[in-house]
Enzyme design. Structure first.
Site, PDB file in Angstrom:
ATOM      1  N   GLY A   1       0.806  -1.210   0.000  1.00 24.18           N
ATOM      2  CA  GLY A   1       0.000   0.000   0.000  1.00 24.18           C
ATOM      3  C   GLY A   1       0.842   1.263   0.000  1.00 24.18           C
ATOM      4  O   GLY A   1       2.025   1.238  -0.311  1.00 24.18           O
TER       5      GLY A   1
ATOM      6  N   HIS B   1       4.361   1.913  -8.059  1.00 23.67           N
ATOM      7  CA  HIS B   1       3.379   0.824  -7.974  1.00 23.67           C
ATOM      8  C   HIS B   1       2.417   0.862  -9.171  1.00 23.67           C
ATOM      9  O   HIS B   1       2.042  -0.177  -9.719  1.00 23.67           O
ATOM     10  CB  HIS B   1       2.520   0.953  -6.707  1.00 23.67           C
ATOM     11  CG  HIS B   1       3.272   0.827  -5.427  1.00 23.67           C
ATOM     12  ND1 HIS B   1       3.514   1.889  -4.592  1.00 23.67           N
ATOM     13  CD2 HIS B   1       3.843  -0.242  -4.821  1.00 23.67           C
ATOM     14  CE1 HIS B   1       4.169   1.493  -3.520  1.00 23.67           C
ATOM     15  NE2 HIS B   1       4.403   0.200  -3.639  1.00 23.67           N
TER      16      HIS B   1
END
Ligand code: PAF
Length: 286
Positions: A31, A37
Site C-alpha cells: 500500500g 506501484h
C-alpha cells in the site's frame, strides 16, 4: 474494481475471471501507492486480462525495531489509484486472515544464497518474511504472472529464485525504478523524510551515477570505487548501510568476467533507511 478481504472471496472472484478465459496478472504491495506501484499495475494490465493487486503490510518481514507500526496505511487513496490504473480486484486482508495460526507457527519459505548479505544482512529474517508472504499470496491468487519493481532488486532476485526452485507456475515480470525529477527513487518511506532530509536524499542516486560513469569509463578497481562512493555518501550527510557492486544476474561478488553489474546501496537519513540501485552494462563500454 472489487475489493475483497477474505481468501474465500478472493478465490471466488479470481476463479470467475479464470472461468471467463482471462489471464490473471498480480501485483503484491504493502500500500501507500506511488507512481512506481502504478507502473506495475499498468504492466500487469498490458500482459493480463484481469489484474489483481494486494495491499498487506506484512508483519513477518519487519524486524523488531523496524517501522511496522508507523508504516503508512492509506487504503482509501490507494483504492482510487488502483481503480484509475485499471486494477480489477483488490485483496486487502487482515493480519488474522493471512496468519490465522499466528506468526510464530507459520511455515517459513527461505531462499538461501541471494537472500543473504546486502539488505538480508542488515535486516535478518526480512527476506524469509517476503518469500513466505509472496508464496502464500501466489497460492491464494494463482496468477499467471506477477509484477515486481526493480527498486527492491534483491527482493526481485529472491522471488525469481523461489519461483524457480519451487516450480511455481507464475511468470515474474519487473519494471524499472520510477524516480522523482531530482533522481530520488520513489518509495513509501520517502514520506518519513523531513524537508532537509528530502533535499539530501538524491545524493544516494548521484553517488550511484558517479560509480556508473567511472565503471563505464573503464575503471575496474571496485574496492577503491566503493571507498570513494562511501565517502561521497558520508560527505553528503547520509549514513551508509552498504554500498556494493555485484553481478546483476546472480548478485554474486563482481568478477573479471562480469559484464552486467548492479550497484546497490542502502543508507540512512536520520531514522529513514533508503535503498537504490543502478544497472551497469559493461558489454559495450570502454
Ligand atoms: O515490495 C513489497 O512491497 C513487499 O515486500 C511485498 C512484495 C508486497 C511483500 O510483502
Amino acid at each position: 474494481m472489487n475489493i475483497v478481504k477474505t481468501i474465500a472471496d478472493l478465490r471466488a472472484a479470481v476463479s470467475r475471471a479464470r472461468g471467463e478465459g482471462k489471464r490473471i496478472g498480480f501485483v503484491p504491495t504493502m500500500g501507500n501507492l506511488h507512481a512506481g506501484h502504478i507502473a506495475l499495475v499498468k504492466k500487469a494490465g498490458q500482459r493480463a486480462d484481469f489484474v489483481v493487486a494486494s495491499i498487506f503490510v506484512n508483519p513477518l518481514q519487519f524486524g523488531p525495531n523496524e517501522d511496522l507500526d508507523n508504516y503508512p496505511r492509506t487504503l482509501a487513496a490507494d483504492q482510487d489509484k488502483l481503480f484509475e490504473a485499471g486494477c480489477h480486484l483488490l485483496f486487502a486482508p487482515s493480519v488474522e486472515e493471512m496468519y490465522p495460526h499466528g506468526q510464530a507457527q507459520q511455515t517459513i519459505v527461505r531462499v538461501p544464497g541471494v537472500s543473504e548479505g546486502l539488505c538480508g544482512g542488515s535486516r535478518p529474517g526480512h527476506f524469509d518474511g517476503v518469500s513466505t508472504v509472496v508464496s502464500k499470496l501466489f497460492n491464494m491468487v494463482l496468477p499467471d504472472l506477477a509484477v515486481f519493481g526493480q527498486k527492491d532488486f534483491q527482493q526481485l532476485a529472491v522471488i525469481r529464485t523461489m519461483v524457480r526452485d519451487l516450480n511455481m507456475p507464475v511468470q515474474i515480470l519487473s519494471e524499472p525504478i520510477v524516480r522523482a525529477a531530482d533522481g530520488l527513487a520513489l518509495s513509501s518511506r520517502n514520506g518519513y523524510l523531513s524537508a532537509d532530509e528530502r533535499a539530501t536524499a538524491p545524493s544516494l542516486y548521484r553517488t550511484l551515477i558517479q560509480l556508473d560513469v567511472a565503471i563505464r569509463g573503464g575503471r575496474r578497481d571496485y574496492p577503491a570505487l566503493i571507498a570513494e562512493g562511501l565517502s561521497a555518501l558520508q560527505a553528503a550527510g547520509l549514513r551508509p548501510d552498504y554500498l556494493e557492486i555485484r553481478n546483476a544476474i546472480d548478485l554474486q561478488p563482481v568478477s573479471e568476467r562480469s559484464t552486467e553489474l548492479v550497484i546497490l546501496a542502502a543508507a540512512y537519513l536520520g531514522k529513514t533507511r533508503l535503498i537504490d540501485n543502478l544497472l551497469v552494462d559493461i558489454h559495450t563500454s570502454a
